[in-house]
Design a protein around this motif. Structure first.
Motif, PDB file in Angstrom:
ATOM      1  N   GLU A 257       0.856  -1.189   0.000  1.00 34.20           N
ATOM      2  CA  GLU A 257       0.000   0.000   0.000  1.00 34.20           C
ATOM      3  C   GLU A 257       0.891   1.237   0.000  1.00 34.20           C
ATOM      4  O   GLU A 257       1.781   1.376   0.850  1.00 34.20           O
ATOM      5  N   LEU A 258       0.657   2.138  -0.923  1.00 36.49           N
ATOM      6  CA  LEU A 258       1.499   3.324  -1.031  1.00 36.49           C
ATOM      7  C   LEU A 258       1.265   4.275   0.140  1.00 36.49           C
ATOM      8  O   LEU A 258       0.123   4.457   0.587  1.00 36.49           O
ATOM      9  N   PRO A 259       2.333   4.900   0.648  1.00 35.68           N
ATOM     10  CA  PRO A 259       2.145   5.944   1.661  1.00 35.68           C
ATOM     11  C   PRO A 259       1.526   7.179   1.030  1.00 35.68           C
ATOM     12  O   PRO A 259       1.552   7.351  -0.192  1.00 35.68           O
ATOM     13  N   LYS A 260       0.983   8.028   1.877  1.00 32.14           N
ATOM     14  CA  LYS A 260       0.383   9.256   1.366  1.00 32.14           C
ATOM     15  C   LYS A 260       1.430  10.340   1.172  1.00 32.14           C
ATOM     16  O   LYS A 260       1.400  11.083   0.180  1.00 32.14           O
ATOM     17  N   THR A 261       2.372  10.428   2.111  1.00 33.10           N
ATOM     18  CA  THR A 261       3.345  11.515   2.116  1.00 33.10           C
ATOM     19  C   THR A 261       4.706  10.990   2.542  1.00 33.10           C
ATOM     20  O   THR A 261       4.801  10.048   3.324  1.00 33.10           O
ATOM     21  N   VAL A 262       5.761  11.618   2.028  1.00 29.53           N
ATOM     22  CA  VAL A 262       7.114  11.318   2.505  1.00 29.53           C
ATOM     23  C   VAL A 262       7.807  12.628   2.856  1.00 29.53           C
ATOM     24  O   VAL A 262       7.534  13.671   2.262  1.00 29.53           O
ATOM     25  N   ILE A 263       8.687  12.548   3.839  1.00 29.43           N
ATOM     26  CA  ILE A 263       9.519  13.694   4.219  1.00 29.43           C
ATOM     27  C   ILE A 263      10.952  13.196   4.357  1.00 29.43           C
ATOM     28  O   ILE A 263      11.233  12.322   5.192  1.00 29.43           O
ATOM     29  N   ALA A 264      11.843  13.710   3.561  1.00 30.66           N
ATOM     30  CA  ALA A 264      13.245  13.300   3.615  1.00 30.66           C
ATOM     31  C   ALA A 264      13.889  13.773   4.914  1.00 30.66           C
ATOM     32  O   ALA A 264      13.559  14.845   5.432  1.00 30.66           O
ATOM     33  N   LEU A 265      14.795  12.958   5.437  1.00 30.78           N
ATOM     34  CA  LEU A 265      15.582  13.374   6.593  1.00 30.78           C
ATOM     35  C   LEU A 265      16.524  14.508   6.188  1.00 30.78           C
ATOM     36  O   LEU A 265      17.015  14.548   5.063  1.00 30.78           O
ATOM     37  N   ARG A 266      16.760  15.402   7.116  1.00 29.76           N
ATOM     38  CA  ARG A 266      17.590  16.572   6.804  1.00 29.76           C
ATOM     39  C   ARG A 266      19.060  16.205   6.660  1.00 29.76           C
ATOM     40  O   ARG A 266      19.519  15.191   7.153  1.00 29.76           O
ATOM     41  N   ASP A 267      19.773  17.060   5.949  1.00 29.05           N
ATOM     42  CA  ASP A 267      21.227  16.984   5.793  1.00 29.05           C
ATOM     43  C   ASP A 267      21.711  15.673   5.181  1.00 29.05           C
ATOM     44  O   ASP A 267      22.568  14.970   5.751  1.00 29.05           O
ATOM     45  N   PRO A 268      21.210  15.307   4.014  1.00 37.68           N
ATOM     46  CA  PRO A 268      21.767  14.133   3.338  1.00 37.68           C
ATOM     47  C   PRO A 268      23.215  14.393   2.947  1.00 37.68           C
ATOM     48  O   PRO A 268      23.625  15.548   2.749  1.00 37.68           O
TER      49      PRO A 268
ATOM     50  N   GLY B 213      17.881   9.473   3.935  1.00 38.27           N
ATOM     51  CA  GLY B 213      16.783   8.719   4.532  1.00 38.27           C
ATOM     52  C   GLY B 213      15.498   9.510   4.439  1.00 38.27           C
ATOM     53  O   GLY B 213      15.472  10.642   3.944  1.00 38.27           O
ATOM     54  N   ALA B 214      14.420   8.905   4.918  1.00 38.01           N
ATOM     55  CA  ALA B 214      13.117   9.574   4.856  1.00 38.01           C
ATOM     56  C   ALA B 214      12.150   8.886   5.806  1.00 38.01           C
ATOM     57  O   ALA B 214      12.371   7.759   6.244  1.00 38.01           O
ATOM     58  N   THR B 215      11.078   9.605   6.098  1.00 36.24           N
ATOM     59  CA  THR B 215       9.958   9.046   6.850  1.00 36.24           C
ATOM     60  C   THR B 215       8.747   9.016   5.940  1.00 36.24           C
ATOM     61  O   THR B 215       8.462   9.987   5.228  1.00 36.24           O
ATOM     62  N   LEU B 216       8.034   7.882   5.954  1.00 33.27           N
ATOM     63  CA  LEU B 216       6.858   7.686   5.126  1.00 33.27           C
ATOM     64  C   LEU B 216       5.618   7.675   6.023  1.00 33.27           C
ATOM     65  O   LEU B 216       5.653   7.101   7.123  1.00 33.27           O
ATOM     66  N   TYR B 217       4.539   8.281   5.557  1.00 37.26           N
ATOM     67  CA  TYR B 217       3.316   8.410   6.349  1.00 37.26           C
ATOM     68  C   TYR B 217       2.116   7.859   5.577  1.00 37.26           C
ATOM     69  O   TYR B 217       1.914   8.210   4.417  1.00 37.26           O
ATOM     70  N   TRP B 218       1.316   7.024   6.237  1.00 40.32           N
ATOM     71  CA  TRP B 218       0.073   6.509   5.672  1.00 40.32           C
ATOM     72  C   TRP B 218      -1.120   7.178   6.348  1.00 40.32           C
ATOM     73  O   TRP B 218      -1.024   7.669   7.486  1.00 40.32           O
TER      74      TRP B 218
ATOM     75  N   GLY C 176      14.578  20.465   0.157  1.00 41.58           N
ATOM     76  CA  GLY C 176      15.012  20.778   1.509  1.00 41.58           C
ATOM     77  C   GLY C 176      14.198  20.094   2.585  1.00 41.58           C
ATOM     78  O   GLY C 176      13.920  20.678   3.625  1.00 41.58           O
ATOM     79  N   SER C 177      13.776  18.855   2.307  1.00 43.38           N
ATOM     80  CA  SER C 177      13.005  18.030   3.268  1.00 43.38           C
ATOM     81  C   SER C 177      11.583  18.514   3.479  1.00 43.38           C
ATOM     82  O   SER C 177      10.987  18.317   4.539  1.00 43.38           O
ATOM     83  N   GLU C 178      11.006  19.136   2.479  1.00 43.69           N
ATOM     84  CA  GLU C 178       9.583  19.476   2.525  1.00 43.69           C
ATOM     85  C   GLU C 178       8.750  18.212   2.296  1.00 43.69           C
ATOM     86  O   GLU C 178       9.182  17.288   1.616  1.00 43.69           O
ATOM     87  N   PRO C 179       7.523  18.152   2.853  1.00 49.65           N
ATOM     88  CA  PRO C 179       6.641  17.014   2.585  1.00 49.65           C
ATOM     89  C   PRO C 179       6.291  16.920   1.099  1.00 49.65           C
ATOM     90  O   PRO C 179       6.047  17.943   0.450  1.00 49.65           O
ATOM     91  N   VAL C 180       6.264  15.720   0.582  1.00 48.12           N
ATOM     92  CA  VAL C 180       5.902  15.475  -0.825  1.00 48.12           C
ATOM     93  C   VAL C 180       4.875  14.352  -0.861  1.00 48.12           C
ATOM     94  O   VAL C 180       5.089  13.300  -0.254  1.00 48.12           O
TER      95      VAL C 180
END
Length: 271
Positions: free
Chosen positions: A113-124, A136-141, A263-267
């Motif tokens: 199941e696809l997540p709704k939103t992702v936010i990349a971790l800062r300072d790659p 890295g990133a955090t995924l949200y359902w 810059g780690s904005e939600p997408v």
């Protein structure tokens, strides 16, 4: 006869052209990359009637959490010359390599199941050419499920995925390549708590070991030949499972890259 080196590709009589063979190997390479993880995870979690374990731990949980890490310490030659660090070759770097495996494992855990939103971790971390070496990133359902992954060419070899639910935890520490070729394992903790004196756990996590007759690469080829044989001999239509899973993995990866670039904005993840 189906075989790894040609699958009896025939054109211009009985000889396969170089172009056909090249296309075949490209297809095989894509198949290898895209189905290796699900096969390994399937082998790891099918023992000891683990389907019931997973249902008990996760299908009736609230706000599950998933964490995945894939890293390896690349040497100087890799960091200077490998195609995965070249902006004009494989410009996604660690995200497109190790990150792909992390994303695929996470999607496997949520039944794709696809997540709704992702936010990349800062300072790659990037190299001088701007290619990602660690990120890295955090995924949200929508239902409250969250997953975090990190991938790196700069850290010790690690291949972890942990699923945390209201009733238990599943931990796999070799989800890409098993420690041993024909042996895979995972740990399950169910209804864990402190012991009476808060000096340990009660109950302790249990270790489950899967002994396989074939390594995951052989199982992958077996699945691949089954699909091709079905098309060739039984007139089956091409299997839609693997392309669908691949597309979903790519959609999440693209969203993570977009978040990094912003810059780690939600997408939001495209559907």
């Amino acid at each position: 006869m189906i075989n790894w080196h040609g699958l009896d590709i025939k054109k211009n009589g009985d000889r396969a052209t170089k172009q056909n063979i090249s296309v075949f190997y490209i297809f095989v390479e894509e198949y290898i990359f895209n189905c290796l993880i699900p096969l390994h995870l399937y082998c790891s979690t099918k023992l000891c009637r683990s389907t019931k374990i997973i249902v008990h731990c996760f299908f009736f949980l609230l706000f599950p959490q998933i964490n995945s890490v894939f890293s390896f310490r690349a040497n100087e030659d890799f960091l200077e010359n490998d195609i995965r660090v070249k902006p004009d070759l494989d410009a996604l770097g660690a995200l497109g390599d190790a990150g792909w495996y992390c994303i695929r494992a996470i999607l496997w855990a949520v039944d794709y199941e696809l997540p709704k939103t992702v936010i990349a971790l800062r300072d790659p971390v990037k190299n001088r050419a701007g290619v990602l070496l660690a990120c890295g990133a955090t995924l949200y359902w929508a239902d409250g499920t969250t997953a975090t992954f990190s991938c790196s060419f700069l850290a010790n070899l690690t291949m972890d995925i942990t699923l945390v639910g209201t009733n238990g935890t599943i931990h796999v520490t070799d989800f890409v390549l098993p420690y041993e070729e024909k042996l895979v394992e995972f740990h399950v903790a169910s209804k864990s708590n402190f012991n009476d004196l808060h000096t340990g756990w009660d109950p302790l996590p249990s270790k489950h070991v899967v002994a396989t007759d074939l390594p995951q690469e052989a199982l992958m080829v077996q699945e691949f030949t089954r699909l091709v044989q079905g098309i060739r001999d039984a007139g089956d239509k091409p299997e839609g499972k693997w392309p669908a899973i691949t597309r979903k993995t790519q959609l999440v990866l693209d969203a993570v890259k977009a978040s990094i670039d912003k810059g780690s904005e939600p997408v939001e993840v495209a559907s």
